[in-house]
Design an enzyme around this catalytic site. Structure first.
Site, short mmCIF file in Angstrom:
data_model
loop_
_atom_site.label_atom_id
_atom_site.label_comp_id
_atom_site.label_asym_id
_atom_site.label_seq_id
_atom_site.Cartn_x
_atom_site.Cartn_y
_atom_site.Cartn_z
CB CYS A 1 -1.03 -0.01 1.19
SG CYS A 1 -2.02 -1.31 1.29
CB CYS B 1 6.09 -12.04 0.58
SG CYS B 1 6.35 -10.48 1.51
#
Ligand code: AMP
Length: 448
Positions: free
Chosen positions: A2, A382
């Site tokens: 983000c 991840c």
């Protein structure tokens, strides 16, 4: 993944936030939100879609105030719902708080379950709500202490910006996984995921928000504190490989220079005797330039990119992903016809992009298509905010390099070594988070 921004100014900030968020758009295209303190209360606007679609001039006018934060969202773990759009809001000691985060907490589920057992009702499925809730719970008049207590409990990656009445508060996890920088524009202070957000509004980046640092920014200046921990900085290496903008200088390494060096190093590690070096735009461009210059082989734009396509990576079905790659990139016949080429891309995840491009470059008349990748094979998921699929969908988790070469139909395939990659940033491998390549997770992901 983000993008976050926070501005503390003496003049109106909503337009600057809007421009800053636009420059962070590559970090998240799914939703955007902004919260501004107008001297009395915090007002917030959030919407699905790109920043340009989420905010009209009228909406920005409805957000007056000299202190504010913004967020662009790329839904990873928590799914795509409007109730997850950040900044999230709540009340702290009778005052309003707005908070936005970039990253991913690995112990979110555990914390959420614990809090639910205690009677807490969640309004989102975002781990940011846990951060907001814990800060509120620990607050007894001192925001820094509340953040320190929260940081003791949460694990994982987070670069957080919050609006606590007339203050912008920023803090970064002890490993500094996700980027976070600090800058100034005269007396205005700005924190943001990347320096472009600061520069675009006329400011200058002054330094990084350090791993484990807590900043409180208000009319009196910038107050820095630290969360004490044993952890050492492990910046995400994939930010330099792919995610950050070329103009991002994060934790003292410029992404463009890093990528270009990767090309040079890859030429040393895996040379290739061809007519032309072709990048997969945009992320392959600096490394293809580096490779071509080191090799003394001409550089050519053999693929044309449709600039109006969003991300192709997270489309739900394989068929959609194939179509999206086609729409996004088209071979340039005049450049590649009859040539042997080496194609430079930043990563192979599922293998969809390379397989598709190699076939279409051959269809367009390329004689040989060799593939060079400026990251090692992505063999592990991840858990710190980069959107990698489940391990079973990672081609490198299941196939050898030889098998991948055959699978994608390349004449030859080579990946940069992990040591070579770290060398591009002039740091040691141990100074980065390299979990997606080697499974060395700085924070235990089994907490999930
Ligand atoms: P794939 O087609 O699954 O092999 O994915 C590799 C392509 O996706 C490369 O061209 C990368 O530039 C791009 N890519 C790699 N990681 C990501 C990510 N986390 N989000 C979006 N795109 C990515």
């Amino acid at each position: 993944m983000c993008g976050v921004i926070g501005i503390c100014s003496k003049s109106n900030v909503s337009t600057s936030l809007f421009y800053g968020m636009n420059s962070l758009q590559h970090r998240g295209q799914e939703a955007a939100g902004m919260a501004v303190y107008d001297g009395e209360e915090i007002r917030r606007t959030r919407s699905m879609g790109l920043v340009i679609d989420a905010f009209t001039e009228e909406k920005l006018r409805e957000l007056p105030g000299t202190i504010g934060i913004g967020h662009v969202r790329y839904a990873t773990a928590s799914g795509s719902h409007d109730y997850n759009i950040q900044p999230l809001m709540g009340f702290i000691g009778g005052e309003m708080i707005a908070l936005a985060s970039d990253g991913n907490l690995v112990n979110y589920q555990i914390l959420r379950e614990r809090l639910e057992e205690e009677g807490m009702m969640f309004q989102t499925t975002s781990d940011t709500e846990v951060i907001l809730y814990l800060i509120t719970r620990y607050y007894d008049g001192d925001i820094v202490e509340a953040i320190k207590k929260t940081m003791k409990v949460i694990r994982g990656a987070y670069s957080v910006t919050a609006l606590v009445k007339d203050k912008v508060v920023a803090f970064r996890d002890p490993h500094g996984f996700r980027p976070f920088v600090l800058g100034r524009d005269g007396d205005d202070v700005i924190v943001a995921s990347e320096n472009a957000a600061i520069e675009i509004i006329g400011g200058e980046m002054t330094r990084n928000v350090e791993a484990g640092e807590i900043l409180v920014i208000d009319g009196t200046g910038i107050h820095s504190d630290r969360f004490e921990s044993e952890a050492t900085a492990r910046n995400c290496i994939f930010e330099y490989v792919y995610f950050a903008r070329n103009d991002a200088t994060l934790d003292d390494i410029n992404a463009y220079t890093f990528r270009r060096r990767c090309g040079e190093i890859l030429w040393e590690e895996a040379p290739c005797d061809v007519d032309l070096v072709v990048p997969v735009p945009d992320s392959g461009i600096p490394s293809a330039i580096g490779y071509a210059q080191a090799a003394g082989i001409p550089y050519g734009e053999g693929l044309v990119k449709n600039r109006y396509m969003g991300r192709t990576f997270i489309k739900p079905t394989q068929k959609e992903r194939e179509m999206a790659v086609k729409l996004k990139l088209n071979p340039l016949v005049d450049v590649v016809k009859g040539k042997s080429i080496v194609l430079l891309d930043d990563s192979i995840v599922r293998g969809t992009t390379s397989r598709n491009l190699i076939k279409r470059l051959r269809d367009a008349g390329a004689r040989e298509v060799h593939m060079r990748i400026t990251s090692p094979p992505v063999a592990y998921s991840c858990y710190y905010g980069i959107d990698t699929p489940n391990r079973k969908n990672l081609i490198a988790a299941n196939q050898s390099i030889q098998e991948i070469e055959e699978n994608i139909g390349a004449d030859s395939l080579a990946f940069i070594s992990l040591e070579g990659l770290a060398k591009a940033g002039k740091k040691d491998v141990s100074e980065y988070c390299t979990a997606c390549f080697d499974g060395d997770y700085p924070v235990d992901p089994t907490l999930i």
